[in-house]
Design a protein around this motif. Structure first.
Motif, PDB file in Angstrom:
ATOM      1  N   THR A   1     -13.850 100.882  82.275  1.00 16.32           N
ATOM      2  CA  THR A   1     -14.531 101.450  83.439  1.00 16.32           C
ATOM      3  C   THR A   1     -14.208 100.685  84.714  1.00 16.32           C
TER       4      THR A   1
ATOM      5  N   LEU B   1     -14.750 107.447  84.662  1.00 14.09           N
ATOM      6  CA  LEU B   1     -15.500 106.516  85.500  1.00 14.09           C
ATOM      7  C   LEU B   1     -14.552 105.657  86.328  1.00 14.09           C
TER       8      LEU B   1
ATOM      9  N   GLU C   1     -20.493 100.310  81.890  1.00 15.23           N
ATOM     10  CA  GLU C   1     -20.337 100.077  83.320  1.00 15.23           C
ATOM     11  C   GLU C   1     -21.555  99.366  83.907  1.00 15.23           C
TER      12      GLU C   1
ATOM     13  N   ASP D   1     -21.072 104.822  80.233  1.00 14.05           N
ATOM     14  CA  ASP D   1     -21.998 104.577  81.344  1.00 14.05           C
ATOM     15  C   ASP D   1     -22.747 103.259  81.151  1.00 14.05           C
TER      16      ASP D   1
END
Length: 245
Positions: free
Chosen positions: A44, A70, A12, A9
């Motif tokens: 990602t 993702l 990204e 995360d």
């Protein structure tokens, strides 16, 4: 490449994308719109944005399931395969364009060029691109480099155009070209430290060294007034598979 899964995360959010001119350069070098595109180590989807914009059916190969999750959410039209490039079976006849963004160094140096060539259709295009994170202000560059060297003097950085020289040395392709792009990228203290936290050399260091590194870089960012301006250099290596006969 699964070293990045734990920070998927953050990766990204923090990693900068690529200039759209990269897409145009690939299409122009190919000589028109290709019929198929595949991507090695898609992560990602930072490089996927460039390859998806080509407009051809796209297959993305990503070994880490967290990164691939993702990727699937961002590019529902792409075919996302969870696995290694080394175990991927290209379609009969190969693909027209094989792209790789910031993942070429994770592949076996003795095997990546011939394996990439084998995955391409006759006349197909290999497109390798990535960022080199420099600093616009020479004083910022010198102080950051000095701090990092004091923390870990063993850390080495590849030349910005190393992928071009790797493909040239491999001897598997013809008409090898290098295209360069650059832009200034100002980052706040928080965004700069987030970006650093996604780098492979950072993630593979011991936790205590990572903690100290972020502390030192954070203090430097404060000294710089809370902003670190990157000299973001993007290199694109293009190469063609020879047509037989």
């Amino acid at each position: 490449m699964d070293v990045f899964g734990a920070v998927a995360d953050l990766y990204e959010q923090a990693r900068p994308g690529y200039p759209p001119e990269v897409t145009a350069a690939i299409i122009d070098y190919h000589g028109g719109s290709p019929a198929s595109v595949a991507e090695i180590g898609a992560g990602t989807g930072k490089g996927t944005e460039i390859l998806a914009a080509i407009g051809a059916p796209l297959t993305c190969i990503e070994p880490d399931p967290r990164m691939a999750g993702l990727l699937k959410a961002k590019f529902p039209r792409a075919k996302v395969l969870v696995g290694d490039f080394e175990h991927w079976n290209p379609p009969p006849g190969g693909v027209d364009v094989l792209g790789c963004a910031m993942a070429w160094h994770w592949l076996d140096p003795g095997d990546r060029n011939p394996r990439a060539r084998a995955a391409l259709a006759p006349g197909g295009v290999l497109a390798l691109f990535g960022h080199r994170y420099g600093y616009t202000d020479p004083q910022q560059a010198a102080r950051i480099r000095s701090a990092l060297d004091s923390l870990d003097p063993t850390a080495k950085e590849r030349p910005a155009d190393w992928m071009y020289h790797d493909v040239m040395a491999g001897g598997e392709f013809t008409d090898v070209r290098l295209v360069r792009f650059r832009r200034d990228l100002p980052l706040s203290r928080a965004r700069y430290l987030a970006l650093i936290s996604t780098f492979g050399p950072f993630l593979t260091r011991p936790p205590e060294l990572r903690r100290r590194g972020l502390e030192v870089l954070g203090r430097l960012a404060d000294d710089f007034g809370g902003t670190v301006t990157l000299d973001l250099q993007t290199t694109l290596t293009l190469a063609r598979k020879r047509r037989e006969g």
